[in-house]
Each structure stands twice: as structure tokens, then as C-alpha cells.
Design a protein around this motif. Structure first.
Motif, short mmCIF file in Angstrom:
data_model
loop_
_atom_site.label_atom_id
_atom_site.label_comp_id
_atom_site.label_asym_id
_atom_site.label_seq_id
_atom_site.Cartn_x
_atom_site.Cartn_y
_atom_site.Cartn_z
N THR A 221 -11.40 5.26 4.58
CA THR A 221 -11.58 6.03 3.35
C THR A 221 -10.39 5.84 2.42
OG1 THR A 221 -12.76 7.67 4.65
CG2 THR A 221 -12.01 8.36 2.48
N VAL B 124 -10.38 2.43 0.89
CA VAL B 124 -11.43 2.29 -0.13
C VAL B 124 -10.99 3.00 -1.41
CG1 VAL B 124 -13.77 3.03 -0.71
CG2 VAL B 124 -13.33 1.96 1.49
N PHE B 125 -10.43 4.19 -1.29
CA PHE B 125 -9.91 4.89 -2.47
C PHE B 125 -8.89 4.01 -3.19
CE2 PHE B 125 -10.52 9.52 -0.77
CZ PHE B 125 -11.87 9.42 -1.01
N PRO C 10 -11.91 5.97 10.53
CA PRO C 10 -12.57 6.25 9.25
C PRO C 10 -11.63 6.85 8.21
CG PRO C 10 -13.99 6.91 11.04
CD PRO C 10 -12.68 6.54 11.66
N ALA C 11 -10.63 7.62 8.63
CA ALA C 11 -9.70 8.18 7.65
C ALA C 11 -8.94 7.06 6.96
CB ALA C 11 -8.73 9.15 8.34
N THR D 167 -14.11 12.70 6.17
CA THR D 167 -12.89 12.50 5.38
C THR D 167 -13.21 12.43 3.89
OG1 THR D 167 -13.04 10.16 5.90
CG2 THR D 167 -11.44 11.41 7.13
N LEU E 33 -0.34 12.76 -2.52
CA LEU E 33 -0.27 13.21 -1.12
C LEU E 33 -1.61 13.02 -0.40
CD1 LEU E 33 1.94 16.40 -1.12
CD2 LEU E 33 2.52 14.07 -0.45
N LEU E 34 -2.69 12.86 -1.17
CA LEU E 34 -3.98 12.58 -0.53
C LEU E 34 -3.88 11.28 0.27
CD1 LEU E 34 -6.97 13.15 -0.04
CD2 LEU E 34 -7.48 11.99 -2.19
N ASN F 94 -3.91 13.25 -6.52
CA ASN F 94 -2.68 13.67 -5.86
C ASN F 94 -2.22 12.56 -4.92
OD1 ASN F 94 -0.66 14.86 -4.32
ND2 ASN F 94 -1.68 16.85 -4.34
N TYR G 87 -10.20 18.64 -1.18
CA TYR G 87 -8.76 18.53 -1.42
C TYR G 87 -8.49 18.37 -2.91
CZ TYR G 87 -4.06 16.55 -0.49
OH TYR G 87 -2.73 16.30 -0.42
N ASP H 15 -1.85 12.15 3.41
CA ASP H 15 -2.60 12.94 4.39
C ASP H 15 -3.60 12.06 5.13
OD1 ASP H 15 -1.96 15.74 4.67
OD2 ASP H 15 -2.33 15.90 2.52
N LEU H 16 -4.42 11.33 4.37
CA LEU H 16 -5.44 10.50 5.02
C LEU H 16 -4.78 9.44 5.89
CD1 LEU H 16 -8.07 10.07 2.19
CD2 LEU H 16 -8.34 11.34 4.30
#
Lengths: 632, 191
Positions: free
Chosen positions: A225, A228-229, A221-222, B31, A250-251, A248, B38, A254-255
């Protein structure tokens, strides 16, 4: 042993009940876990060939300074496709899709997976996502932002073509497939084990698949997500990664790594499971420290969720966060170490017979230790910041992913070849293959440590001659072709043996787990009589196996009244109910087709058509369930 | 052999399958909400200047309404387990009405928000609309599942359909509870 008439009639009845449609259409509608496994095998090996050719073109380009075999744009596409293909379309489908699918039901004494049609759906979605991704390559729009596809490079501004969209949408589809497969394994392992197979009697391979499936369920799921972003940003101009608008970049990282590091263990855990299957067979003894190995497999999957930041030590995160993740990255060595010691102890205290599969496992242990050591070096933050984004990292993860994760898969291909095809491979050619591939791997990847230390950055398409990286790169390229030679030899060996090899019989290696207690290849119902289980090495329990023919004669646990398999309690493996399994169905492939088409429409910005496909998918699901069984 | 296991101890496979689906969906929401937090702590002012803070009352009331709809679903699962087909139908129909009204209101609110704020304005707007949309889609899928159950149960109640009712009920418990978390997240600027 004399087979009585009653037994023969029962077997004939089972043959009739479990028979699937013959011919080509039978493969399209099959729900037999073994045939789905073979589909996964063939498809993932085709992707392996594609990813391998991509790697060879890259190595040719890098063989000497200032080469012009391909241009920078093509090189970026090759590099991205190589990474994506090898991870999502080769290693995972081969390890989970083929080995998991083919072996888990056999090892636990079941007749199929818990959700056979969803199993077929997983395969067809995987194929659909692969075709989607490679159609991007065919159209000249392959993704070119690397397999981890960092923003802002992957944003619309800097990657304006559709390449990154092929990546994002293809992987979303692939994630759905993997999630469905993982759920299937969890329920299969939890509920379909033969009566008597309590958790502590379950083969270690199944523990590995269990741990992998847990990781997939919580890690994918990460990634979804994140993708999808990315797609919302690229297609509709939303802002998640854009500093100017409160986002950001870095998001994304991270994900991606919250998924991506568990992913490394998702890749390597099935390989551990294969090692723990092959070692007992060829050392003639049970695994040392069985419970510790089982727990270590689960622990690796668990701690794997706490190490992702070690991919980001050079991104300027707070020191306290980095120290936590550096510590977790060091701690995860402990369960890995437990397994390495258990494998070594089993070999030291057993009578190892170094046939091809065991050779590959020995190679795997060496590579795993070697790649693990360079991993510990990278977990040290100052060292990591020195070599990050250099070929040292490329060397490290190829030792781990190629050496440690794929070697057992190759060994496993030899080991279970007689089970799947009913014929033996050529042992001498198999051992030659091992040496070619083993030496080729070291010649290819070891020099990359040095070129990385010399400062050669990864992902460059070429380099000027005066930097002195020429010799290392030339050796690497030679090694890559040497390695390929070994793999071609393996392919020739297996393909020829498939047709000409001597018949293998049910258990040519004296294997311990239940897949060796049935014929090679196994009948469509796997076992004429559901085997009695009193240990994780059920085929070695001769008393139990001697009773099987008598039980078949008596009709004890033959379950010949339909498509039936026993359902047991999740922990103790007590007999609980008889499960009626669904039969072959045309709907999984139909649904996967509609879903792939819908994704392609999103890609082509035909959102109305995509919505129509979603509605069609709902209709397909209704049709799928129109022929539902009575029982649950 | 006990071919007729009269009473099983474990839940049916379909229910376990749903639990795993819910686990992976819970990670998805996890998430998404983590991404919200975040992005929030990247920004000094949240929501940014020029964007009104979301209203808290309507979403909170609606979230509680959705939780209330889990009660008739639980009743339906209970009734189906005891073979009471009509009671199960009534429970599902009752839940469906509440859920449909809920989704209607939410879509209205969403459209209203869209008229005042573009999702492509900034990170706040992007994550706000994305998180809400993902939850609304889950409600929509649940409503489709309800409709399918009603169609199936209108004729007969089989063990297979009984499992389906308990699995869909479990899905709804999850959607309702995660709705509370989503609401808490998106209304957090008003705390």
C-alpha cells in the motif's frame, strides 16, 4: 541391510517418475523444491556479495575524517542499496527461500511443496525484482533515499530522478514473490506433513517458518500500500504525504513500520528455527521446553505487529500511543527470553560438541542477548530520543540483524552443507571462520555504540576531524575487513569442499529431523517410502526408521503410481488423500519474465506497454493451466 | 495403506491457497481503509471545501448488488461439489452477468467522478480514487476468473476444476464483503 529386488525396482520406478529435464534448461523449468532452494541460495549469496561490497566501500569512506573515496551522492546510493539488498535480497531469500524451501518438505516427510509451480514463480519473480533494482544501479539511478525511504525526501520534488521508482516498483514485485512463498509454506506445512505428524510432532524449524509466513502474509500488504501511494504520488501527482494538500508524511512512516517491524521478526524467526535444529544435534538431547518454544515462536510473530511505533518515538506522536508501543516492545522480550533460556538449558543439560554450526549458534545467542539489551535501552522513550538517528541505532540493529539473524544462517550453511552437496566441509577452517567472523563482528559494530553516544549521526557520508569520531570509525573499518576475511575463508572452504570434500553419508552429525533420514543429497522424490513419524525427532526414533526398508519392500506408502505425495489433515496429521503434484513447467519463468518486463515498462512510463504485459500475463496464466491435472 | 481415500476430511490445497490469498488481500484493504481514516482525521473539513460529498445511494445499492452476486456463485460451488456441471455453469454465468453489470455501472460512476474531481487535487481525492480503483480491479480480476471457469467447465468437470470453482467462489465472497466496507468508508462523509 539387504535391499530386495522389489525395493530396488520401486526405487528405480520413482527415479524415472520424478526425473526432471537434465542440463541448464532443467534449472529453468524445475519445480523441485530442492533445486529451487539451491537457485535461491546462489542468487541470495550473489546479492550478499554485492551488499557486502557496498558496505566495504562505505566503511572505507568513513575510515577517517574528511575522506573523499566516494562523493555524497554515491554514498547515499550505496547506503540505500546496502540496506535494501541485505534485507530483501539476501536475508529473506536465504532464510525463507533457501532454508525454508530446501528443508521444510524434507523435515515434514513430503515430496514437494504444496504448489510447486508457484514456488518456481516466487523464485523467478525474486530474481526479476533483483535484476530490476540493480539495473537502476547500473544505469546510475540507484535509489538514494535510505532503505526506509522516508517522504518527503523520497517525493518527486526532492528525489526527482528515477532511483526511488526503481526502489518502489522493485519492492512491489519482490512483495508478490514473498507473499506467494509464504502462502506456499502455510499450505505445505498445513497439509503435506507425513501421516502421523500431528502439529505437536512437527520440528521447531517448521514452527518458525510457519510463524514467519503468517507475518509475511499480513505484513507485506502494508508495504505494498505504501509503495503504491508513493508511486501514485511520484508518477501522477497524487497527494498522500503532502501536508499542504491534506496528507501527512507520517502516513509513510506508519505504514512502512507496520510492515517493517514484523519484518524484523520475519528476518530473525527462521534464524531461531535454525538454532533449534542445530542445538539438539550437537548436544545430543531434545530441545528443552518444546511446546513453550513453539508457542514463543508464534507469539513473537504476533506481538511483532504491535511494536512499530518504537521506530517513530522522535516524530512527535501523542504520549499515550508511545507508551503503549513502548510497553509492547518490552513485552516482546518475554517470548524471546523463553527461547534463549530454552536454548541455554538444552546446552547446559546436554553434552555439547562445539563444532562449527554450534559455535555459530553460541555466537548468535550472545549477539541476540547483546542486541536485545540495546533494544531494551531503545524501547525506553527518553533514551531513544537521545540517540535516535545516531550510530547507536546502527550498532543495535547490526547486532540484531547481522549477529542474531545472519549468524544462524551461516551456521546453517555449514550444518546442512553435507545434506545439500553430499560432502563434508573442512571442520578446522570452519572453526577458524567462526572466530574471524565473531571477532570481526564485534570489532566492526561495537565501536558504533560509542560513536553514536558521542553524537555521530547515521547516514552521513563523512565527518570533520575535530569531532573526535575518528578512532571509533577507524576500528570499525578494520573490523569490517577482518570480518570479510572470515567470510572469504568460508566461501573458499565451502566451494572447495563441494568438489573435494570427503563423502558425508546420510547423517554425518546424527541429526534428529527427517532430512537426515534420506540420502545426501536427497533423491528428487526425497523419500523412497513416506516415513512413519511418532515424534518431532523422527530420525532418532530408531524403531520407526528400521521399518522403512521393510515398508519399501512391501510397497507400503511408496506411492509409485505417479508424481504423488500424501495429503494429511492440518492439525492431527491423519492420512487424508493422495495428492498428484504437477511436474516441471516452463510457465513460471515465463510469467515472471512478463511481470518483470511489465514493471520495467511502468518504470519507463510506457503505460500502454505495461497494460499489454498485464494482458500477456493473463494469457500466460491460461496457458499455465491448460495442462492441468485431473485431481485437485 | 489407504491409497483410495474415498472421502477426505480437509479442504483441497487450492482452496487453502485461496484463503491465504484472501487473507493478504484483506490486509491490503485494511491498510487502505486505515489510511483513509488516518487522512480523514488529519483534516478539519472532510471532504475539503469545494469538494462535494460523495453520493451514498448509488454506491450502496451497487454494493448490495455485488453481495447478491455471491448467491449464484455459492450455488455454483455447491453444484460443482455434487458433480452437476450444467448447474455450476449456470450459477457462474448468472453471477458473471450481475458482476459485469456492477462493474459497468461502477466504471461509469468512476469516470463521472473523475470529470468533476481530479485525484491529484488533494489527499481526499487521492485516497478516494485509489481505494475505489483497487476494489474495481479486484472485481475485474474476479470476472476474468469467471470467464476462465466457464471455458474450463464447458467441456468437463474434474476434481481439479471443482476445487477451482470453490476457490473462485471464496474469492467472490471476499470481494463482495470487502465491497461493503469500502462503500461504508467512501460514503462515510455522508453519515
Amino acid at each position: 541391510m539387504a535391499v530386495g529386488t522389489a525395493a530396488r525396482e520401486r526405487v528405480e520406478r520413482l527415479d524415472r517418475i520424478w526425473q526432471e529435464r537434465p542440463g541448464f534448461t532443467g534449472w529453468l523449468t524445475t519445480t523441485d523444491h530442492k533445486r529451487i532452494g539451491i537457485l535461491y541460495l546462489v542468487t541470495s549469496l550473489a546479492f550478499f556479495a554485492a551488499g557486502g561490497v557496498e558496505a566495504l566501500v562505505m566503511r572505507t569512506q568513513l575510515a577517517q575524517a574528511d575522506e573523499r573515496v566516494v562523493g555524497p551522492g554515491t554514498y547515499d546510493q550505496l547506503m540505500t542499496m546496502h540496506g535494501v539488498t541485505m534485507i530483501f535480497f539476501f536475508v529473506i531469500p536465504l532464510s525463507i527461500g533457501f532454508f525454508g524451501n530446501y528443508l521444510v518438505p524434507l523435515m515434514i516427510g513430503a515430496r514437494d511443496m504444496a504448489f510447486p509451480r508457484m514456488n518456481a514463480l516466487s523464485y523467478w519473480l525474486y530474481l526479476g525484482s533483483g535484476i530490476l533494482l540493480y539495473s537502476g544501479l547500473a544505469l546510475g539511478h540507484a535509489p538514494d533515499a535510505g532503505w526506509f525511504n522516508y517522504v518527503p525526501l523520497a517525493s518527486r520534488k526532492f528525489s526527482p530522478g528515477t532511483g526511488v521508482d526503481f526502489y518502489a516498483l522493485g519492492l512491489i514485485l519482490n512483495s508478490v514473490s514473498s507473499t506467494a512463498a509464504a502462502a506456499n509454506f502455510l499450505v505445505t506445512i498445513g497439509r503435506l506433513r507425513a501421516p502421523g505428524m500431528s502439529l505437536n510432532r512437527m520440528p521447531l524449524f517448521c514452527f518458525a517458518i510457519l510463524a514467519t509466513s503468517f507475518s509475511l502474509v499480513f505484513a507485506l500488504p502494508a508495504l505494498t500500500t505504501d509503495l503504491v501511494f508513493l508511486e501514485l504520488s511520484r508518477k501522477f501527482g497524487l497527494h498522500f504525504f503532502d501536508v499542504g494538500r491534506g496528507g501527512n508524511p507520517l502516513l509513510w512512516q506508519d505504514l512502512f513500520w507496520i510492515f517493517g517491524h514484523p519484518e524484523v521478526y520475519i528476518i530473525v524467526l527462521p534464524a531461531f528455527g535454525i538454532a533449534t535444529s542445530i542445538i539438539p544435534t550437537f548436544t545430543r538431547r531434545r530441545m528443552a521446553a518444546f511446546p513453550l518454544v513453539a508457542l514463543a515462536e508464534l507469539l513473537v510473530a504476533f506481538i511483532g505487529f504491535g511494536v512499530w511505533v518504537h521506530h517513530m518515538f522522535a516524530t512527535g506522536l501523542p504520549e499515550i500511543a508511545m507508551i503503549f508501543f513502548a510497553a509492547a516492545s518490552l513485552i516482546i522480550v518475554i517470548p524471546s527470553g523463553i527461547q534463549i533460556f530454552a536454548w541455554c538449558m538444552t546446552m547446559v543439560t546436554g553434552k555439547p560438541e562445539y563444532r562449527t554450526p554450534l559455535l555459530f549458534i553460541v555466537g548468535f545467542i550472545l549477539f541476540f542477548v547483546f542486541g536485545g539489551l540495546s533494544g531494551i535501552m531503545l524501547a525506553a522513550i527518553p533514551f531513544d530520543q537521545q540517540v535516535t538517528d545516531t550510530y547507536f541505532v546502527v550498532a543495535h540493529f547490526h547486532y540484531v540483524i547481522w549477529g542474531a539473524a545472519v549468524f544462524p544462517l551461516l551456521g546453517g550453511l555449514f550444518y546442512w552443507f553435507p545434506k545439500v552437496t553430499g560432502r563434508m566441509y573442512d571442520e578446522r577452517l570452519g572453526q577458524t571462520t567462526f572466530w574471524l567472523v565473531f571477532i570481526g563482528t564485534n570489532v566492526t559494530f561495537f565501536p558504533m555504540h560509542i560513536s553514536g553516544m558521542l553524537g555521530m549521526p547515521r547516514r552521513v557520508w563523512t565527518y570533520p576531524g575535530h569531532l573526535g569520531w575518528g578512532p571509533e570509525n577507524f576500528i570499525s573499518t578494520l573490523g569490517a575487513f577482518f570480518l570479510t576475511g572470515g567470510l572469504v575463508l568460508m566461501a573458499v572452504n565451502l566451494v572447495v569442499s563441494r568438489f573435494r570434500g570427503p563423502l558425508a553419508g546420510p547423517n554425518p552429525f546424527g541429526g534428529a529431523t527427517l532430512e537426515w533420514a534420506t540420502s545426501s543429497p536427497p533423491p528428487s522424490y526425497n523419500f523412497a517410502v513416506i516415513p512413519k513419524v511418532s515424534s518431532p525427532y523422527a530420525t532418532w526414533d530408531e524403531d520407526d526408521r528400521e521399518t522403512d526398508p521393510q515398508r519399501l519392500e512391501r510397497g507400503d506408502f511408496v506411492l509409485e503410481g505417479g508424481h504423488l505425495t500424501p495429503g494429511t489433515t492440518p492439525v492431527d496429521g491423519h492420512m487424508d488423500e493422495i495428492l498428484a503434484m504437477p511436474e516441471e513447467s516452463p510457465w513460471p519463468i515465463t510469467l515472471a519474465f512478463v511481470a518483470t518486463l511489465g514493471t520495467a515498462f511502468i518504470l519507463a512510463n510506457h503505460l500502454i506497454m505495461a497494460a499489454a504485459m498485464a494482458a500477456l500475463a493473463a494469457a500466460v496464466l491460461v496457458a499455465w493451466h491448460s495442462g492441468e491435472p485431473e485431481a485437485a | 495403506m489407504t491409497a483410495t481415500a474415498t472421502r477426505r476430511n480437509a479442504r483441497p490445497n487450492g482452496w487453502y491457497g485461496m484463503v491465504i490469498l484472501v487473507a493478504t488481500e484483506a490486509s491490503l484493504f485494511g491498510t487502505l481503509m486505515a489510511s483513509y481514516v488516518y487522512l480523514r482525521f488529519q483534516t478539519a473539513v472532510w471532504p475539503p471545501h469545494g469538494v462535494a460529498a460523495p453520493s451514498a445511494t448509488a454506491p450502496t445499492v451497487l454494493a448490495l448488488v455485488l453481495v447478491a452476486s455471491a448467491l449464484p456463485m455459492a450455488y455454483a460451488a455447491h453444484a460443482a461439489d455434487r458433480g452437476r456441471r450444467r448447474a455450476a455453469l449456470a450459477g457462474i454465468a448468472c453471477a458473471l452477468v450481475i458482476q459485469a453489470v456492477y462493474l459497468g455501472f461502477q466504471i461509469h460512476l468512476y469516470a463521472d467522478d473523475l470529470s468533476r474531481l481530479s485525484p491529484s487535487r488533494d489527499a481526499y481525492a487521492s485516497i478516494y480514487f485509489t481505494l475505489l480503483a483497487v476494489h474495481h480491479i479486484h472485481v475485474g480480476v474476479g470476472i476474468l476468473l469467471d470467464l476462465w471457469l466457464l471455458a474450463r467447465l464447458s467441456r468437463r468437470l474434474t476434481p481439479y476444476r471443482r476445487t477451482a470453482v470453490s476457490a473462485v467462489a471464496f474469492y467472490w465472497y471476499f470481494v463482495a464483503i470487502v465491497g461493503l466496507f469500502v462503500t461504508a468508508t467512501i460514503t462515510s462523509p455522508t453519515w
